[in-house]
Design a protein around this motif. Sequence first.
Motif, PDB file in Angstrom:
ATOM      1  N   LEU A 149      55.723  19.923  50.757  1.00  0.00           N
ATOM      2  CA  LEU A 149      54.465  18.703  50.924  1.00  0.00           C
ATOM      3  C   LEU A 149      55.246  17.339  51.102  1.00  0.00           C
ATOM      4  O   LEU A 149      54.946  16.509  51.943  1.00  0.00           O
ATOM      5  CB  LEU A 149      53.535  18.747  49.873  1.00  0.00           C
ATOM      6  CG  LEU A 149      52.842  17.550  49.971  1.00  0.00           C
ATOM      7  CD1 LEU A 149      51.768  17.103  51.077  1.00  0.00           C
ATOM      8  CD2 LEU A 149      51.980  17.556  48.192  1.00  0.00           C
ATOM      9  N   ASN A 203      55.486  23.654  43.569  1.00  0.00           N
ATOM     10  CA  ASN A 203      56.142  22.187  43.313  1.00  0.00           C
ATOM     11  C   ASN A 203      55.820  21.146  44.373  1.00  0.00           C
ATOM     12  O   ASN A 203      55.707  19.969  43.896  1.00  0.00           O
ATOM     13  CB  ASN A 203      57.595  22.675  43.301  1.00  0.00           C
ATOM     14  CG  ASN A 203      58.660  21.643  42.846  1.00  0.00           C
ATOM     15  OD1 ASN A 203      58.223  20.540  43.096  1.00  0.00           O
ATOM     16  ND2 ASN A 203      59.762  21.880  42.359  1.00  0.00           N
ATOM     17  N   GLY A 204      55.654  21.616  45.596  1.00  0.00           N
ATOM     18  CA  GLY A 204      55.427  20.603  46.490  1.00  0.00           C
ATOM     19  C   GLY A 204      56.237  19.823  47.233  1.00  0.00           C
ATOM     20  O   GLY A 204      56.146  18.900  47.850  1.00  0.00           O
ATOM     21  N   THR A 205      57.638  20.501  47.080  1.00  0.00           N
ATOM     22  CA  THR A 205      58.636  19.994  48.005  1.00  0.00           C
ATOM     23  C   THR A 205      58.704  19.785  49.359  1.00  0.00           C
ATOM     24  O   THR A 205      58.921  18.965  49.878  1.00  0.00           O
ATOM     25  CB  THR A 205      60.157  20.652  47.645  1.00  0.00           C
ATOM     26  OG1 THR A 205      60.099  22.018  47.965  1.00  0.00           O
ATOM     27  CG2 THR A 205      60.430  20.703  45.815  1.00  0.00           C
ATOM     28  N   ASN A 259      52.232  29.115  57.886  1.00  0.00           N
ATOM     29  CA  ASN A 259      52.769  29.421  56.617  1.00  0.00           C
ATOM     30  C   ASN A 259      54.426  29.352  56.813  1.00  0.00           C
ATOM     31  O   ASN A 259      54.785  29.513  57.712  1.00  0.00           O
ATOM     32  CB  ASN A 259      52.421  30.740  56.113  1.00  0.00           C
ATOM     33  CG  ASN A 259      52.856  31.040  54.667  1.00  0.00           C
ATOM     34  OD1 ASN A 259      52.832  30.013  54.160  1.00  0.00           O
ATOM     35  ND2 ASN A 259      53.420  32.214  54.597  1.00  0.00           N
ATOM     36  N   ILE A 260      54.984  29.017  55.698  1.00  0.00           N
ATOM     37  CA  ILE A 260      56.538  29.206  55.724  1.00  0.00           C
ATOM     38  C   ILE A 260      56.933  30.284  54.624  1.00  0.00           C
ATOM     39  O   ILE A 260      56.314  30.221  53.513  1.00  0.00           O
ATOM     40  CB  ILE A 260      57.339  27.847  55.584  1.00  0.00           C
ATOM     41  CG1 ILE A 260      58.773  28.237  55.658  1.00  0.00           C
ATOM     42  CG2 ILE A 260      56.852  27.574  54.052  1.00  0.00           C
ATOM     43  CD1 ILE A 260      59.460  26.652  55.649  1.00  0.00           C
ATOM     44  N   HIS A 261      57.577  31.287  54.993  1.00  0.00           N
ATOM     45  CA  HIS A 261      57.958  32.208  54.100  1.00  0.00           C
ATOM     46  C   HIS A 261      59.606  32.087  53.903  1.00  0.00           C
ATOM     47  O   HIS A 261      60.160  32.154  54.926  1.00  0.00           O
ATOM     48  CB  HIS A 261      57.639  33.603  54.745  1.00  0.00           C
ATOM     49  CG  HIS A 261      57.851  34.746  53.749  1.00  0.00           C
ATOM     50  ND1 HIS A 261      57.132  34.879  52.572  1.00  0.00           N
ATOM     51  CD2 HIS A 261      58.886  35.834  53.656  1.00  0.00           C
ATOM     52  CE1 HIS A 261      57.421  35.997  51.996  1.00  0.00           C
ATOM     53  NE2 HIS A 261      58.717  36.458  52.597  1.00  0.00           N
ATOM     54  N   ALA A 320      52.074  25.874  52.293  1.00  0.00           N
ATOM     55  CA  ALA A 320      53.593  25.398  51.820  1.00  0.00           C
ATOM     56  C   ALA A 320      53.543  25.706  50.432  1.00  0.00           C
ATOM     57  O   ALA A 320      52.965  25.075  49.523  1.00  0.00           O
ATOM     58  CB  ALA A 320      54.004  23.948  52.251  1.00  0.00           C
ATOM     59  N   GLY A 321      53.937  27.191  50.342  1.00  0.00           N
ATOM     60  CA  GLY A 321      53.800  27.690  48.828  1.00  0.00           C
ATOM     61  C   GLY A 321      52.245  27.865  48.247  1.00  0.00           C
ATOM     62  O   GLY A 321      52.211  27.742  47.236  1.00  0.00           O
TER      63      GLY A 321
HETATM   64  C1  GRF Z   1      58.504  27.607  49.699  1.00  0.00           C
HETATM   65  O1  GRF Z   1      59.700  28.507  49.002  1.00  0.00           O
HETATM   66  C2  GRF Z   1      57.847  28.387  50.600  1.00  0.00           C
HETATM   67  O2  GRF Z   1      58.990  29.096  51.516  1.00  0.00           O
HETATM   68  C3  GRF Z   1      57.170  29.327  49.954  1.00  0.00           C
HETATM   69  O3  GRF Z   1      56.904  28.557  48.844  1.00  0.00           O
HETATM   70  C4  GRF Z   1      57.751  27.588  48.322  1.00  0.00           C
HETATM   71  C5  GRF Z   1      56.941  26.456  48.398  1.00  0.00           C
HETATM   72  O4  GRF Z   1      57.577  25.404  47.645  1.00  0.00           O
HETATM   73  N1  GRF Z   1      55.994  29.909  50.510  1.00  0.00           N
HETATM   74  P1  GRF Z   1      57.165  24.079  47.329  1.00  0.00           P
HETATM   75  O5  GRF Z   1      56.164  24.146  46.741  1.00  0.00           O
HETATM   76  O6  GRF Z   1      57.065  23.403  48.747  1.00  0.00           O
HETATM   77  O7  GRF Z   1      58.112  23.069  46.795  1.00  0.00           O
END
Ligand code: GRF
Length: 181
Positions: free
Chosen positions: A8, A4-6, A94-96, A74-75
């Motif tokens: 970003l 989705n890129g939220t 990375n974000i988890h 990010a995702g």
């Molecule tokens: C986020 O929940 C992140 O923690 C995970 O993937 C998702 C990415 O969301 N790694 P978005 O593409 O940034 O909306």
Amino acid sequence: MSGNGTNLQRIAEYFANNPDVEIVNVVCNNPQAYAIERAKNLGIPVRMVGKTEFNTPEFTQEMADLNLDLIVLAGFLWKVPASLIQAYPRKIVNIHPALLPNYGGKGFYGEHVHEAVVAAKEPFSGITIHYVNEVYDSGEIILQAYVTLSEDETPDSLAAKIHKLEQAYFPVTIQQLLFWS
Ligand code: GRF
């Protein structure tokens, strides 16, 4: 980017007025990702990549030549090749959407993470921002932030809480890594 890129969007907006930060490229593996549309609207070039190419020395070299200060996942769902990790030691983050080391590793992404956390009736969940190493979701942790699960928590309601944490903490952590570390 795979989705989705939220994150970003939020990161780009956070740094929009900072002349010292440039998002050079959005690397995306999923042609359906809404992140592509967002990147276009934000004026950021998109580099599409397929799985075979992603794992070639040429792709690592292309990234290395960009001489980046930070690579932000990010995702992004693919495993990053060792060559790229070695080209950017402690510069890929990375974000988890959970509190690692729990609910991490292969298969724990997106709603699967929140479903498992809710099913286990965990009292807490949260986010983990970490360096990327050769093993999924196991690099050194940079920051964790917590939320409490309510009695009637659902995977969707938890996802919304986690999303707020991501929006709040990811950009500022990137800023910290770039300028204050
Ligand atoms: C986020 O929940 C992140 O923690 C995970 O993937 C998702 C990415 O969301 N790694 P978005 O593409 O940034 O909306």
